[in-house]
Every structure is written in structure tokens, then in C-alpha cells.
Write a protein that holds these residues in place. Sequence first.
Motif, PDB file in Angstrom:
ATOM      1  N   ASN A 182      18.517  74.684  22.794  1.00 35.46           N
ATOM      2  CA  ASN A 182      19.033  73.315  22.931  1.00 35.46           C
ATOM      3  C   ASN A 182      20.145  73.157  22.003  1.00 35.46           C
ATOM      4  O   ASN A 182      21.059  72.472  22.346  1.00 35.46           O
ATOM      5  CB  ASN A 182      17.594  72.345  22.431  1.00 35.46           C
TER       6      ASN A 182
ATOM      7  N   GLN B 273      17.383  71.626  30.449  1.00 34.93           N
ATOM      8  CA  GLN B 273      17.131  71.307  29.068  1.00 34.93           C
ATOM      9  C   GLN B 273      16.130  69.960  28.941  1.00 34.93           C
ATOM     10  O   GLN B 273      15.390  70.013  28.085  1.00 34.93           O
ATOM     11  CB  GLN B 273      18.442  71.189  28.219  1.00 34.93           C
TER      12      GLN B 273
ATOM     13  N   ALA C 208      23.134  74.495  23.881  1.00 37.68           N
ATOM     14  CA  ALA C 208      23.402  73.675  24.659  1.00 37.68           C
ATOM     15  C   ALA C 208      24.146  72.267  24.142  1.00 37.68           C
ATOM     16  O   ALA C 208      25.201  71.675  24.781  1.00 37.68           O
ATOM     17  CB  ALA C 208      22.438  73.110  25.378  1.00 37.68           C
TER      18      ALA C 208
ATOM     19  N   TYR D 189      22.768  68.826  32.398  1.00 46.86           N
ATOM     20  CA  TYR D 189      21.503  69.531  31.634  1.00 46.86           C
ATOM     21  C   TYR D 189      20.308  69.125  32.168  1.00 46.86           C
ATOM     22  O   TYR D 189      19.289  68.761  31.431  1.00 46.86           O
ATOM     23  CB  TYR D 189      22.157  69.214  30.166  1.00 46.86           C
TER      24      TYR D 189
ATOM     25  N   SER E  61      27.875  71.396  25.070  1.00 49.23           N
ATOM     26  CA  SER E  61      28.262  70.283  25.772  1.00 49.23           C
ATOM     27  C   SER E  61      29.515  69.414  25.264  1.00 49.23           C
ATOM     28  O   SER E  61      30.303  68.789  25.957  1.00 49.23           O
ATOM     29  CB  SER E  61      27.074  69.276  25.675  1.00 49.23           C
TER      30      SER E  61
END
Length: 379
Positions: free
Chosen positions: A323, A215, A326, A212, A330
Amino acid sequence: MPNNVHILHFLLKRELKELYLSMAIKSFALSMVGVFVPIYLLTKTSLTLNGVLFFYLLSCVVFILAIPLSAALASTYGLKHGIGISVPFYIALYLLLSVFSGYNIYVIFLLATILGLADSFFWVSLHLDLAQASDKKNRGGEIGALYTSSVLAKIAGPLIGGVILTFFSFKVLFVVACIVYLFSLLPLMFSRDRYVKQVFSFRKMFPLLKNYKRQLLTSLCYGTMNVGEVVLWPLFLFAYLHIYLEFGVIFTIAEIIIAISYSFVGEVSDHISKRKMVRGGNLLFSFIWILRYYIPSINLLLVSIPFMAMVLPLVQIPFMSLNYEAARRSGNAVEFIAMQQLFTNLGRIIILLFIIATNTLNIGFLGLAGSALIHAFFP
């Protein structure tokens, strides 16, 4: 304009309504003192400009060091307990600010440590709560509703703070803020808690650096931009406006515009590309900070305030939505939020070090503009 029925739906959603109310009360308390704290440190203590910036830098370092503890507390004892734990620390901070008459290095370290712990407990838990409670389809609208309710609650805050400072003192202002902060605990006391279904692990954080990168880079940029609005801009503007009441009125007007913009952007962000919104918002953000650096007139500086108020939600809401998406994707939401907050505070530290090294406040505006440009190219 956004559909008000949708906003009402988000505000009344069972998983989020207590969070909205607690956040709104906290925002009102913070709005009364937030823009005035850096001014207080600069004008009412023996701190120099670099001393004030060092205070905020140190609080960011403490924030980073406390992230593992904040994540562990939130995942073990519940997200709302994590948010609630921050309140006594904020109250302690403002009570100590009202009590101390002299400021030496030990007092500054103590106050910065308390601020860093409070921010770490609150923001890590809040972001985890939103990542858990918001749903993908309406995430932008829900985040917009949260920020809209918070901004609506704090619209009058800067004005009330200015009035208290005009007729009373900073000590009275800090005590009033502490009383309001206490009320932010009530909604959390009457709501069920949520728990993250995983235990915080350092080992799981490091693969996120590889998977990531985008991000985390944008989180670093976002951190620099946050310092600009919270610390640098109030200090810079107060150099031109030495009257607390006028200062409060200006920030109250800005909050009204931000509330309208949050409501609109939150609804729209669920239907168009969030990355395009982040890119466009950051380009405008960068342009405004460049203008602020080169504009010598106070009148033109004041004109930039409503434009920045409209642009800020254009960056913040889609950025936070991306965010949270994500974090859930994840599979390690706790570690992702911890890493994201680590990079956000690294960004704050970088811009503060840059300004301290140059010993010029407004040179930081160019750093903020550059950071926003990076964010625009890697949304």
C-alpha cells in the motif's frame, strides 16, 4: 531469524525513531485497555451485544467522515502534529468511560464520535508518515521494525490490565491508560515535523477508484479482518474465560509470538514476493477462522491463538508495504491514504452490519474467513 543489526538500524533511523517510540508508548497504553473495552461495554453497561457492535460501527462511520479533515490537518500542519492531535481524544475517551455510570444513546454517540475522530487523526497521519519516511528497498523491514517495537512495548499490557482489573477496577485501568497516553506525546515534541508536498483534494481521490481497484478491494477485506481480532475475538473468548487475569495472560502470550513473527516477516518481506506472502497468510487466516467457528472446545480455541499470532504479521506487513508503495507511485499520497482508510472502514462496517443482522457473534467468523479468501485471490 532476522538480522538484529538491520532492525537496530531501522529503529535508530532519524526519520522514524521518534515515531517508533511514540507508537510504542501508545501501543502499551492501548494494550492495557484495548481487549477489555468491548468486554467492559458488554458486561458493565446496559448495552447488548448488538449495542456494543453498533458502538464500533458508529465509530467507523465517524472515522470515514473525519478522513478529509484528518488528511487536511496532516498535510497542512505536519504529520506528527496529526498523530499528536489524536492523543487528547483517546484520553478523553477513556476518562469519559471511567466517569459515566449509565449509558444512554447520547453517551454512546459521544463516545463513538470521540473514538472515530481519534482513530482517524492517528491512522491517516501514521500511514502518511510511513509512506513518506520508509524507503522502497527496506520498506518491509522498516514496517516490521515499527510493529515489532510496538508489540514489544505492549507485551505486558494485557497482563497489567488483567492485574489492575483483578485487584482494582475499570476506572483505575482507564485512568492509568490516560497517564501512559500522555507520555506518547513526548517523543513527538522533540522531533522535527514532516509535511506532505500537496494539499488534500476530493477531486484527486476519484481517479484512484479506477486505477487502484485491487488495493482498495484488499483494504476493504483487511478492514473486516481487523474487526475480527480487535472486537469479535475478545468478546467471543470472554464468554469462555470470565477471569480478567487469565484473559490478560492469554493475550500477553499472543503478543510475544506476534513480536517474534513481526521481526522475522519484516526482514523476509524485502527479499521475496510480498503478494505471495499476502496470499499465503490470508489462506491460513481464513482456515483458522473457519476452525474457530466449528471448534466447540475451549482448549482447541486457545490452541488457535498462537497460530493466529504467527499468521497476522504474514498478512499485515507485506500488505502495508504494498500500500505504501502504491501511495508513493500514485503521486497523490494524501488522497491514496485517505481512500485506502475509507475502504478499510467500509470493510469494518460491512462485517459489523452482517453480525448485527444475524444477531450471532461467531457467524461473523465465517464472514472473516470469506473476506480473507477474497484477499488471498486479489493480493
